[in-house]
Structure formats: structure tokens, C-alpha cells
Design an enzyme around this catalytic site. Structure first.
Site, PDB file in Angstrom:
ATOM      1  N   ASP A  82       0.954  -1.165   0.494  1.00 54.78           N
ATOM      2  CA  ASP A  82       0.113  -0.203   0.452  1.00 54.78           C
ATOM      3  C   ASP A  82       0.456   1.265  -0.111  1.00 54.78           C
ATOM      4  O   ASP A  82       2.146   1.084   1.157  1.00 54.78           O
ATOM      5  CB  ASP A  82      -0.721   0.120   1.327  1.00 54.78           C
ATOM      6  CG  ASP A  82      -2.226   0.783   1.564  1.00 54.78           C
ATOM      7  OD1 ASP A  82      -2.389   1.681  -0.064  1.00 54.78           O
ATOM      8  OD2 ASP A  82      -2.703   1.276   2.463  1.00 54.78           O
ATOM      9  N   ASP A 104       2.865   4.631  -6.035  1.00 57.94           N
ATOM     10  CA  ASP A 104       2.215   6.384  -4.648  1.00 57.94           C
ATOM     11  C   ASP A 104       2.772   7.383  -5.645  1.00 57.94           C
ATOM     12  O   ASP A 104       3.792   7.927  -5.037  1.00 57.94           O
ATOM     13  CB  ASP A 104       1.562   6.702  -3.793  1.00 57.94           C
ATOM     14  CG  ASP A 104       0.875   7.708  -4.013  1.00 57.94           C
ATOM     15  OD1 ASP A 104       0.427   8.156  -4.516  1.00 57.94           O
ATOM     16  OD2 ASP A 104       0.425   7.872  -2.352  1.00 57.94           O
ATOM     17  N   HIS A 180      -7.932  10.208   3.823  1.00 54.29           N
ATOM     18  CA  HIS A 180      -7.358   8.895   4.743  1.00 54.29           C
ATOM     19  C   HIS A 180      -7.389   9.603   6.061  1.00 54.29           C
ATOM     20  O   HIS A 180      -8.254  11.062   6.449  1.00 54.29           O
ATOM     21  CB  HIS A 180      -5.534   8.661   5.137  1.00 54.29           C
ATOM     22  CG  HIS A 180      -5.074   8.368   3.179  1.00 54.29           C
ATOM     23  ND1 HIS A 180      -4.607   9.106   2.512  1.00 54.29           N
ATOM     24  CD2 HIS A 180      -5.577   6.758   2.806  1.00 54.29           C
ATOM     25  CE1 HIS A 180      -4.375   7.740   1.517  1.00 54.29           C
ATOM     26  NE2 HIS A 180      -5.508   7.199   2.091  1.00 54.29           N
ATOM     27  N   HIS A 211     -10.203   4.681  -2.305  1.00 52.09           N
ATOM     28  CA  HIS A 211      -8.337   4.873  -1.017  1.00 52.09           C
ATOM     29  C   HIS A 211      -9.466   5.897   0.200  1.00 52.09           C
ATOM     30  O   HIS A 211     -10.165   6.553  -0.028  1.00 52.09           O
ATOM     31  CB  HIS A 211      -6.796   5.564  -1.057  1.00 52.09           C
ATOM     32  CG  HIS A 211      -5.832   4.756  -1.609  1.00 52.09           C
ATOM     33  ND1 HIS A 211      -4.994   4.851  -0.871  1.00 52.09           N
ATOM     34  CD2 HIS A 211      -5.759   4.154  -2.907  1.00 52.09           C
ATOM     35  CE1 HIS A 211      -3.947   3.654  -1.640  1.00 52.09           C
ATOM     36  NE2 HIS A 211      -4.475   3.996  -2.713  1.00 52.09           N
ATOM     37  N   ALA A 213     -11.219   5.086   2.303  1.00 54.96           N
ATOM     38  CA  ALA A 213     -12.896   4.265   2.316  1.00 54.96           C
ATOM     39  C   ALA A 213     -13.450   3.597   3.403  1.00 54.96           C
ATOM     40  O   ALA A 213     -14.470   3.465   3.229  1.00 54.96           O
ATOM     41  CB  ALA A 213     -12.960   3.262   1.464  1.00 54.96           C
ATOM     42  N   ASN A 254     -10.410   0.790   0.096  1.00 58.57           N
ATOM     43  CA  ASN A 254      -9.138   0.430   0.611  1.00 58.57           C
ATOM     44  C   ASN A 254      -9.873   0.509   2.709  1.00 58.57           C
ATOM     45  O   ASN A 254     -10.260   1.779   2.816  1.00 58.57           O
ATOM     46  CB  ASN A 254      -8.131   1.542   0.330  1.00 58.57           C
ATOM     47  CG  ASN A 254      -7.000   0.950  -0.374  1.00 58.57           C
ATOM     48  OD1 ASN A 254      -7.317   0.216  -1.168  1.00 58.57           O
ATOM     49  ND2 ASN A 254      -6.247   1.722  -0.701  1.00 58.57           N
TER      50      ASN A 254
HETATM   51  O1  G3H Z   1      -2.952   4.777   3.863  1.00 59.19           O
HETATM   52  C1  G3H Z   1      -2.165   4.255   4.842  1.00 59.19           C
HETATM   53  C2  G3H Z   1      -3.009   3.526   5.350  1.00 59.19           C
HETATM   54  O2  G3H Z   1      -4.379   4.094   6.185  1.00 59.19           O
HETATM   55  C3  G3H Z   1      -1.876   2.993   5.944  1.00 59.19           C
HETATM   56  O3  G3H Z   1      -1.455   4.095   6.594  1.00 59.19           O
HETATM   57  O4  G3H Z   1       1.357   4.173   6.136  1.00 59.19           O
HETATM   58  O5  G3H Z   1      -0.194   4.010   8.914  1.00 59.19           O
HETATM   59  O6  G3H Z   1       0.111   1.430   7.783  1.00 59.19           O
HETATM   60  P1  G3H Z   1       0.279   3.541   7.518  1.00 59.19           P
HETATM   61  P1  13P Z   2      -8.861   4.597   5.593  1.00 58.46           P
HETATM   62  O1  13P Z   2      -7.914   5.830   6.052  1.00 58.46           O
HETATM   63  O2  13P Z   2     -10.263   5.539   5.967  1.00 58.46           O
HETATM   64  O3  13P Z   2      -9.250   3.519   6.643  1.00 58.46           O
HETATM   65  O4  13P Z   2      -7.961   4.491   4.171  1.00 58.46           O
HETATM   66  C1  13P Z   2      -7.125   3.488   4.109  1.00 58.46           C
HETATM   67  C2  13P Z   2      -6.452   4.009   3.081  1.00 58.46           C
HETATM   68  O5  13P Z   2      -6.738   4.202   2.016  1.00 58.46           O
HETATM   69  C3  13P Z   2      -5.234   2.318   2.481  1.00 58.46           C
HETATM   70  O6  13P Z   2      -4.318   2.870   1.431  1.00 58.46           O
HETATM   71 ZN    ZN Z   3      -4.817   5.033   0.944  1.00 55.74          ZN
END
Ligand code: G3H
Ligand code: 13P
Ligand code: ZN
Length: 309
Positions: A82, A104, A180, A211, A213, A254
Site C-alpha cells: 500500500d 504512489d 485518509h 483510497h 474509504a 481500501n
Molecule cells: O493510507 C494509509 C494507510 O492507512 C496506512 O497507514 O502508513 O500508518 O500504516 P500507515
Molecule cells: P482509511 O483511512 O479511510 O481507512 O483509508 C485507508 C487507505 O486508503 C489505505 O491505503
Molecule cells: Zn490509501
């Protein structure tokens, strides 16, 4: 069954009008909860790890836990990077048997995003791995990149077509108003379904990704707050909108924030109601159960991927 790429599941999703949940994983309980939910629903599922999640869990632990999940179940499971921030991170995941990576490049300008995405696509495709790219900017916090709401940049459908043609990416994340985290909308939730429709018209065979979502499920937010959290005014994308998006051609949805909320709510409840508890299996077990219920609800009632294997 072994790990699969997202190719077949996306083809089916586009043909039959449903979406596949892509859930972020960080530890054993989260992996088990997601896979148990998908297994119960006989649904394909995408387990995705961000580079910070990989760092946290450590690459070999993450890989071995996911291998165990695959071995224990008989549903299609894809392992996806991701928000891959650069070519090197994508390469290391491809070399470590991820079946899908996201590059990304949304923080770069159009031409730079194309060049970077194309480089990852070339490396991945030679090895049979699929690539998700992103065009347009989500409002809010995207990993360590901060994009303020005012700068939110919706995806331009014509550019999306050119981007897919020039990069050869396998799926495309677009910006239609999601963001997000737990604070997606100040007032009413609003998504640009007109942009989604135009993108689908111009590139009907490209799986589209949403994303940011999470629904930011009110019951989970309330449960957190009732047991001592301070998460006021959180708001996400309502289930009905996600259901509509699934039917209109979004193939991958996501979800991370809702899993974080479920885990936090369950653990807070155990601690608040049983101050003498200090066996981690008691509170992590409750967290696993609530995450599983949350994921199962999404698969069954919102994304429509039950029995789609
Ligand atoms: O879009 C990002 C995801 O929620 C992952 O977040 O980088 O804190 O693991 P993180
Ligand atoms: P959320 O923060 O809405 O759960 O999105 C997660 C996401 O896009 C991970 O790539
Ligand atoms: Zn994302």
C-alpha cells in the site's frame, strides 16, 4: 491455495459489479480477523501493508503470517504493498513475493508520476506482478505527505486515460473526494460520482481503486469515546456511497481506519470493564472478534463480494 494477483478478482468484479475489500494489516490478530471474515463469506480478499506496517511487523514476520493465512484457507488472497513511496520499496516487495504493489506517485507532477509508475510497471510485469498507481490527490493525511483539503485535487478523467495508456498500470486509484483517516468530511459526505462515471467511460477495462474509504463507523467511534477515547466529530464515507461505488465500477476499496477503530474500541471496553485484566489474549482476542465482524459486514453488506470466488 497460494497467493494470487488481483487480476482475476478484478476482472470478475468489473463484470459483475462488486468491489473487493483491501484491508491494511499490521499484526497477527488483524491478519487472522480479515482472513477469517473473508473465509466465512467465501470472498476474495486483498491484504495490504504500508511501508510503515512492514517496518513495524518486520518483513519476514509479515510474510510468514500471511503464508500461514494462505495455507489455512481456500480463498483467493492477494498480498499488496500500500502506498509504495519509491521504486526501491516496490522492488523489494516484488522480490519478497508480494503479488501486487502500489506505486504512489501522486505527490509528483503528471510526467514524473508517469515515469516513476512506468519504471515500476516494467519491473513488476517482467515478474508477473501487478501494479496499482494513483492519479489525483486525496485530501487529508496520506502516509507522511500532508495534503490540505483546499489543495485536494480530483482526478481528471482525460488525464487518467492518458496515464493508464502511457504507464500500462493494472489498476488506478482516483481522487473523487475521499481522504485518509477519521476526519473525511466537515459537513455532509460528498463524493464526485460524476468523475467516477467519466473515468469508467474512458477506461472501462481498468479496475478503479478508492483510497480513504473507511466509513468511520459511528458505533465504533461512540464505543471508543464511551470508554475514554477522544475522537470527536469523526466522519467517513457512508455505507450506501461505498455500495454505490462498488456497483459503478470501483473494484478495490481500501480500509484501515475502521479496523483501527474496531481494535481500539474492543480493547478500551475490556480495560474499562475489567480493570484487573492483564492477559493480552483477553483484550487482543476481543479486538480480533470485533475486527472480524467489521470486515464481514463490509464484504457482505457493502462491497458485495460474498461468494464471488
Ligand atoms: O493510507 C494509509 C494507510 O492507512 C496506512 O497507514 O502508513 O500508518 O500504516 P500507515
Ligand atoms: P482509511 O483511512 O479511510 O481507512 O483509508 C485507508 C487507505 O486508503 C489505505 O491505503
Ligand atoms: Zn490509501
Amino acid at each position: 491455495m497460494s497467493l494470487v494477483t488481483t487480476k482475476e478478482m478484478f476482472e470478475k468484479s468489473m463484470k459483475e459489479g462488486f468491489a473487493i475489500g483491501a484491508f491494511n494489516v499490521n499484526n497477527m490478530e488483524i491478519i487472522q480477523a480479515i482472513v477469517d471474515a473473508a473465509n466465512q463469506e467465501n470472498s476474495p480478499v486483498i491484504l495490504q501493508a504500508s511501508s510503515s506496517a512492514i517496518k513495524y511487523a518486520r518483513p519476514i514476520y509479515l510474510r510468514k503470517m500471511i503464508e500461514a493465512a494462505v495455507e489455512e484457507n481456500n480463498i483467493p488472497i492477494a498480498l499488496h504493498l500500500d502506498h509504495g513511496p519509491d521504486f526501491e520499496t516496490c522492488k523489494s516487495c516484488i522480490d519478497a513475493s508480494f503479488t501486487s504493489v502500489m506505486i504512489d506517485g501522486s505527490k509528483y507532477d503528471f510526467e514524473e508520476n508517469i515515469a516513476l509508475t512506468k519504471k515500476v510497471v516494467d519491473y513488476a510485469h517482467e515478474r508477473g506482478i501487478v501494479v496499482e498507481a494513483e492519479l489525483g490527490k486525496l485530501a487529508g493525511i496520506e502516509d507522511d505527505v500532508n495534503v490540505s483539503s483546499n489543495d485536494a485535487m480530483y482526478t481528471d478523467p482525460q488525464q487518467a486515460k492518458e496515464f493508464v495508456e502511457r504507464t500500462g498500470c493494472d489498476s488506478l486509484a482516483i481522487a473523487i473526494g475521499t481522504s485518509h483517516g477519521a476526519y473525511k468530511f466537515k459537513g455532509e459526505a460528498k463524493l464526485r460520482f460524476d468523475i467516477l462515471a467519466k473515468v469508467k467511460e474512458l477506461i472501462p477495462n481498468t479496475p478503479i481503486v478508492l483510497h480513504g474509504a473507511s466509513t468511520v463507523i459511528p458505533e465504533l467511534v461512540n464505543m471508543c469515546n464511551n470508554y475514554g477515547a477522544e475522537i470527536p466529530g469523526a466522519k467517513g464515507v457512508p455505507d450506501e456511497m461505498l455500495n454505490k461505488a462498488s456497483k459503478l465500477g470501483v473494484s478495490k476499496i481500501n480500509v484501515d481506519t475502521d479496523l483501527r477503530l474496531a481494535m481500539t474500541a474492543a480493547i478500551r471496553k475490556v480495560f474499562a470493564e475489567n480493570p484487573s485484566t492483564f492477559d493480552p489474549r483477553k483484550y487482543l482476542g476481543e479486538a480480533r472478534t470485533l475486527i472480524q465482524q467489521t470486515v464481514q459486514h463490509k464484504i457482505k453488506d457493502v462491497f458485495g463480494s460474498s461468494n464471488k470466488i
